[in-house]
Design a protein around this motif. Structure first.
Motif, PDB file in Angstrom:
ATOM      1  N   ARG A   1       9.402 -13.715   8.069  1.00 60.74           N
ATOM      2  CA  ARG A   1       8.262 -13.649   7.163  1.00 60.74           C
ATOM      3  C   ARG A   1       8.332 -12.383   6.333  1.00 60.74           C
ATOM      4  NH1 ARG A   1       4.233 -17.832   8.161  1.00 60.74           N
ATOM      5  NH2 ARG A   1       5.710 -19.271   9.104  1.00 60.74           N
ATOM      6  N   PRO A   2       8.166 -12.489   5.016  1.00 58.00           N
ATOM      7  CA  PRO A   2       8.170 -11.255   4.222  1.00 58.00           C
ATOM      8  C   PRO A   2       6.952 -10.402   4.561  1.00 58.00           C
ATOM      9  CG  PRO A   2       7.605 -13.146   2.854  1.00 58.00           C
ATOM     10  CD  PRO A   2       7.979 -13.677   4.199  1.00 58.00           C
ATOM     11  N   ASN A   3       7.121  -9.126   4.430  1.00 62.48           N
ATOM     12  CA  ASN A   3       6.053  -8.179   4.690  1.00 62.48           C
ATOM     13  C   ASN A   3       5.088  -8.159   3.499  1.00 62.48           C
ATOM     14  OD1 ASN A   3       4.627  -5.678   4.497  1.00 62.48           O
ATOM     15  ND2 ASN A   3       5.866  -4.968   6.214  1.00 62.48           N
ATOM     16  N   ILE A   4       3.891  -8.672   3.727  1.00 62.00           N
ATOM     17  CA  ILE A   4       3.004  -8.846   2.574  1.00 62.00           C
ATOM     18  C   ILE A   4       2.624  -7.537   1.902  1.00 62.00           C
ATOM     19  CG2 ILE A   4       1.966 -11.055   3.185  1.00 62.00           C
ATOM     20  CD1 ILE A   4      -0.336  -9.513   4.433  1.00 62.00           C
ATOM     21  N   TYR A   5       2.568  -6.465   2.671  1.00 61.77           N
ATOM     22  CA  TYR A   5       2.141  -5.222   2.049  1.00 61.77           C
ATOM     23  C   TYR A   5       3.271  -4.581   1.257  1.00 61.77           C
ATOM     24  CZ  TYR A   5      -2.004  -6.019   4.648  1.00 61.77           C
ATOM     25  OH  TYR A   5      -3.143  -6.601   5.119  1.00 61.77           O
ATOM     26  N   ALA A   6       4.480  -4.792   1.731  1.00 61.81           N
ATOM     27  CA  ALA A   6       5.612  -4.315   0.943  1.00 61.81           C
ATOM     28  C   ALA A   6       5.771  -5.174  -0.307  1.00 61.81           C
ATOM     29  CB  ALA A   6       6.878  -4.350   1.781  1.00 61.81           C
ATOM     30  N   MET A   7       5.467  -6.459  -0.155  1.00 56.93           N
ATOM     31  CA  MET A   7       5.505  -7.351  -1.317  1.00 56.93           C
ATOM     32  C   MET A   7       4.581  -6.829  -2.410  1.00 56.93           C
ATOM     33  SD  MET A   7       5.294 -11.151   0.363  1.00 56.93           S
ATOM     34  CE  MET A   7       4.832 -11.885  -1.221  1.00 56.93           C
ATOM     35  N   ASN A   8       3.392  -6.475  -1.977  1.00 51.90           N
ATOM     36  CA  ASN A   8       2.378  -6.101  -2.956  1.00 51.90           C
ATOM     37  C   ASN A   8       2.597  -4.718  -3.547  1.00 51.90           C
ATOM     38  OD1 ASN A   8       0.979  -8.478  -2.754  1.00 51.90           O
ATOM     39  ND2 ASN A   8      -0.184  -7.798  -0.980  1.00 51.90           N
ATOM     40  N   GLN A   9       3.417  -3.960  -2.861  1.00 47.05           N
ATOM     41  CA  GLN A   9       3.665  -2.595  -3.281  1.00 47.05           C
ATOM     42  C   GLN A   9       4.110  -2.506  -4.737  1.00 47.05           C
ATOM     43  OE1 GLN A   9       4.459  -0.192  -0.485  1.00 47.05           O
ATOM     44  NE2 GLN A   9       4.671   1.533  -1.826  1.00 47.05           N
ATOM     45  N   ASN A  10       4.970  -3.381  -5.118  1.00 47.32           N
ATOM     46  CA  ASN A  10       5.643  -3.233  -6.401  1.00 47.32           C
ATOM     47  C   ASN A  10       5.380  -4.404  -7.342  1.00 47.32           C
ATOM     48  OD1 ASN A  10       7.192  -1.841  -8.157  1.00 47.32           O
ATOM     49  ND2 ASN A  10       9.129  -2.700  -7.422  1.00 47.32           N
ATOM     50  N   ARG A  11       4.368  -5.155  -7.023  1.00 48.27           N
ATOM     51  CA  ARG A  11       4.053  -6.324  -7.818  1.00 48.27           C
ATOM     52  C   ARG A  11       3.136  -5.959  -8.971  1.00 48.27           C
ATOM     53  NH1 ARG A  11       2.640 -11.071  -3.738  1.00 48.27           N
ATOM     54  NH2 ARG A  11       4.222 -12.562  -4.364  1.00 48.27           N
ATOM     55  N   ARG A  12       3.203  -6.735 -10.026  1.00 50.61           N
ATOM     56  CA  ARG A  12       2.237  -6.514 -11.102  1.00 50.61           C
ATOM     57  C   ARG A  12       0.862  -6.935 -10.581  1.00 50.61           C
ATOM     58  NH1 ARG A  12       4.709  -5.686 -15.091  1.00 50.61           N
ATOM     59  NH2 ARG A  12       6.882  -6.173 -15.525  1.00 50.61           N
ATOM     60  N   ALA A  13       0.777  -8.193 -10.184  1.00 48.01           N
ATOM     61  CA  ALA A  13      -0.513  -8.699  -9.699  1.00 48.01           C
ATOM     62  C   ALA A  13      -0.375  -9.158  -8.259  1.00 48.01           C
ATOM     63  CB  ALA A  13      -0.968  -9.863 -10.571  1.00 48.01           C
TER      64      ALA A  13
ATOM     65  N   PRO B   1      -3.902   9.090  -0.647  1.00 47.89           N
ATOM     66  CA  PRO B   1      -2.609   8.452  -0.374  1.00 47.89           C
ATOM     67  C   PRO B   1      -2.798   6.957  -0.126  1.00 47.89           C
ATOM     68  CG  PRO B   1      -3.335   9.765   1.501  1.00 47.89           C
ATOM     69  CD  PRO B   1      -4.305  10.021   0.381  1.00 47.89           C
ATOM     70  N   ASN B   2      -1.792   6.218  -0.457  1.00 49.78           N
ATOM     71  CA  ASN B   2      -1.798   4.772  -0.276  1.00 49.78           C
ATOM     72  C   ASN B   2      -1.522   4.454   1.188  1.00 49.78           C
ATOM     73  OD1 ASN B   2      -0.682   2.141   0.046  1.00 49.78           O
ATOM     74  ND2 ASN B   2      -0.587   1.998  -2.172  1.00 49.78           N
ATOM     75  N   ILE B   3      -2.550   3.946   1.865  1.00 51.16           N
ATOM     76  CA  ILE B   3      -2.412   3.798   3.314  1.00 51.16           C
ATOM     77  C   ILE B   3      -1.313   2.823   3.707  1.00 51.16           C
ATOM     78  CG2 ILE B   3      -4.717   4.480   3.994  1.00 51.16           C
ATOM     79  CD1 ILE B   3      -5.471   1.546   4.044  1.00 51.16           C
ATOM     80  N   TYR B   4      -1.072   1.832   2.871  1.00 50.63           N
ATOM     81  CA  TYR B   4      -0.068   0.847   3.256  1.00 50.63           C
ATOM     82  C   TYR B   4       1.346   1.361   3.036  1.00 50.63           C
ATOM     83  CZ  TYR B   4      -3.992  -2.090   3.968  1.00 50.63           C
ATOM     84  OH  TYR B   4      -5.190  -2.580   4.438  1.00 50.63           O
ATOM     85  N   ALA B   5       1.484   2.176   2.009  1.00 50.67           N
ATOM     86  CA  ALA B   5       2.781   2.808   1.801  1.00 50.67           C
ATOM     87  C   ALA B   5       3.012   3.857   2.884  1.00 50.67           C
ATOM     88  CB  ALA B   5       2.849   3.449   0.420  1.00 50.67           C
ATOM     89  N   MET B   6       1.932   4.522   3.298  1.00 56.52           N
ATOM     90  CA  MET B   6       2.041   5.480   4.395  1.00 56.52           C
ATOM     91  C   MET B   6       2.623   4.802   5.636  1.00 56.52           C
ATOM     92  SD  MET B   6      -1.579   7.536   4.263  1.00 56.52           S
ATOM     93  CE  MET B   6      -1.375   8.138   5.942  1.00 56.52           C
ATOM     94  N   ASN B   7       2.045   3.658   5.921  1.00 54.97           N
ATOM     95  CA  ASN B   7       2.414   2.985   7.160  1.00 54.97           C
ATOM     96  C   ASN B   7       3.781   2.320   7.102  1.00 54.97           C
ATOM     97  OD1 ASN B   7       0.088   3.691   8.492  1.00 54.97           O
ATOM     98  ND2 ASN B   7      -1.047   1.978   7.638  1.00 54.97           N
ATOM     99  N   GLN B   8       4.286   2.172   5.890  1.00 55.00           N
ATOM    100  CA  GLN B   8       5.532   1.471   5.686  1.00 55.00           C
ATOM    101  C   GLN B   8       6.667   2.075   6.502  1.00 55.00           C
ATOM    102  OE1 GLN B   8       5.811  -0.394   2.411  1.00 55.00           O
ATOM    103  NE2 GLN B   8       7.825  -1.144   2.869  1.00 55.00           N
TER     104      GLN B   8
END
Lengths: 335, 335
Positions: free
Chosen positions: A43-55, B44-51
């Motif tokens: 499963r892709p990591n949803i928070y990493a997905m959203n990290q660099n997304r436009r929307a 800080p971006n908490i989700y990037a922190m946790n990454q």
DNA sequence: CCTTAAAATTTACGCGCGTAAAAAAATAAT
DNA sequence: ATTATTTTTTTACGCGCGTAAATTTTAAGG
């Protein structure tokens, strides 16, 4: 994803594309990915997905107090609609505390939500913090509005609530007196009192406001204590009590029952009690509570519809929208 | 963070260190950062922190149905304790659906939670999926246990609930018959029925189980409908009804009130009604509900305590812990 | 003043993914 | 078979941050 892509014999960017939209890749490619998916359960990591997304597909939902069945219920419906529309809702409760609300909004920024549905604390909200947030994130307010904030507000029309109950009660019996907390947490309470006063004036009836002590979110207990006190003092100007909200009414009814005050609209009853909100439990009180109910379905439907429209419009409306839904009077046995 | 660090005249890694623990940097440095913090309102971006962290401060909380005030209340307390301990709790409701529960657990993996508190659906849970999850993420189950899953289970002792009510009721009046749903969603319901049966046997009393139709989570309405039916059929073997849980009881009491069945333990009453859970609204029913209550404070305290201990132990216990708290009988007017 | 230990900085890399641009491959159209 | 078109791959970079190692600065102690 690297490993998974290798295992499925597809390049990582293509796999990434697949997860964004499975239809955007060739059927044969899709099949290969989905076969690998079954073998590896990746499963892709949803928070990493959203990290660099436009929307992103994240939606934040913030309510002041989740232990209140009213919010629990409306959130339940809203959450479901968001999921069905392919979004990932995240749920937060401010617990009635200003600092908590601020922290939640701060954290929400970092998940880069496509949009946020916010039911603010109201009186206790840090206006500046909320204004700041709304400028940064597409936000639709609901339940209680704060002047000019957010791109839209969706709620119920307090005047509609009160006018219906007052009209009904005064038409079918003695005019109601209004039962409320001295320091309501929610701005809707003030609007309801004002609506009561103006409605009584219109009907050329004398208004009576019964204000009871109490602060916080334990409305039932506050209503019960207030009820016990009023009953002990026999402080009712008329035999009809209109409570500001159902949770107060639930406590008030408990007090009546304890003290042997018969509530209802039939002969032999001492008091009529009505209220506002259409609380999920209002039909299980004794007697069942006559109340002016939110149109839960319409409000929640319109809240999410507005947010989706806002997201599609790029996060801004030309003009702040404000939608108020009328209440629906539910006549039960209490009044 | 790069820009903010530059603006405050401190290097980025040091700023990063500050956000992980403000006390870990020199006071003069801390002051400089905090001054800049006021000027720039950077977070800080908490989700990037946790990454990229070894141990995140995220805690997942999953319950089967958030619109149930029982869960809303326990979640409220748990959430607060997590926040006070410096964690970031994320709240999820399975909405009573298996697929939703699975999706939530899938998503939870990607926020790399330090630990998860899971109240599983129970009968409807996908056992394999939950087992899989528990192997990957340090998990403490609560409310309802699934054999052998998670590192620990914290809940209430259903036998303690039922033994107290049964003992009390049969000592002070006619022995109770047991009122429950035909297809309970929660495994606790089965344990309670079994406890009732074994307790009645021990007391050498004849057990009676009244099973009503209904499925889903609208317990109050199910209890009300069941109550109306039983009253119409006059199907009560004794004058004492013990409901499986408070929400059923609330509906049942409403039915009694509607039909003029007087509930209470005083002379002139037709029926005694008692129940289990200590639902937040049980004190506001009419009459107030005699119930065997969860020790909310103890359970929630111990749930988080166990999870924190689990996290400190590196996510594994040598042996699965199982803690059951006894119930506390609250005698009110209904029985 | 010098020594030492503590704290801060620099440098460098990685997390798990999105995405853009260019090159290569596969398919469709002629 | 050739060309045009779509899809995929390759390559490369970036998101916002954590973290480790080596180096430099700072404060404390003698």
């Amino acid at each position: 994803m690297e490993d998974f892509a290798a295992a499925s014999g597809i390049s990582r960017p293509t796999v990434s594309k697949y997860f964004n939209d499975p239809e955007s890749v060739r059927p044969s490619t899709r099949q290969k990915i989905e076969e690998a998916l079954e073998r590896f359960a990746y499963r892709p990591n949803i928070y990493a997905m959203n990290q660099n997304r436009r929307a992103t597909k994240n939606i934040g939902i913030v309510v002041p107090y989740l232990a209140d069945p009213f919010f629990a219920e409306i959130v339940r419906v809203i959450e479901r609609r968001c999921i069905d529309a392919g979004f990932s809702p995240s749920l937060f409760s401010s617990h009635g505390e200003q600092q908590r609300e601020i922290d939640i909004l701060d954290n929400l920024r970092s998940i880069k939500p496509a949009g946020v549905l916010l039911a603010p604390l109201g009186r206790r909200s840090d206006k500046a913090a909320i204004e700041d947030f709304c400028r940064a994130v597409p936000t639709v307010l609901f339940d209680s509005s704060i002047e000019g904030m957010g791109e839209a507000f969706v709620g119920s029309d307090n005047y509609s609530f009160v006018s219906q109950t007052v009209e009904y009660l005064s038409r079918t019996g003695e005019p109601p007196c209004f039962f409320e907390m001295q320091h309501p947490a929610n701005p809707n309470a003030n609007k309801r009192r004002d609506a009561y006063l103006s409605m009584m004036q219109r009907l050329q009836l004398e208004p009576h406001v019964l204000r009871i002590a109490g602060e916080g979110w334990a409305f039932e207990e506050i209503g019960r204590q207030g009820g016990l006190k009023l009953i002990a003092e026999d402080a009712f100007p008329t035999n009809t009590v209109l409570c500001s909200n159902d949770r107060l009414a639930i406590g008030f009814l408990a007090a009546c029952y304890e003290k042997g005050v018969r509530v209802g609209r039939t002969k032999g009853c001492d008091l009529r009690v009505a209220s506002h909100d259409g609380h999920p439990f209002s039909q299980f009180t004794c007697p069942a509570l006559t109340t002016s109910a939110h149109d839960y379905a319409m409000v929640s439907e319109h809240v999410v519809e507005t947010l989706f429209r806002l997201i599609e419009s790029g996060g801004r409306f030309e003009k702040r929208e404000e939608t108020l839904f009328p209440a629906r009077l539910i006549m039960r046995d209490s009044a």
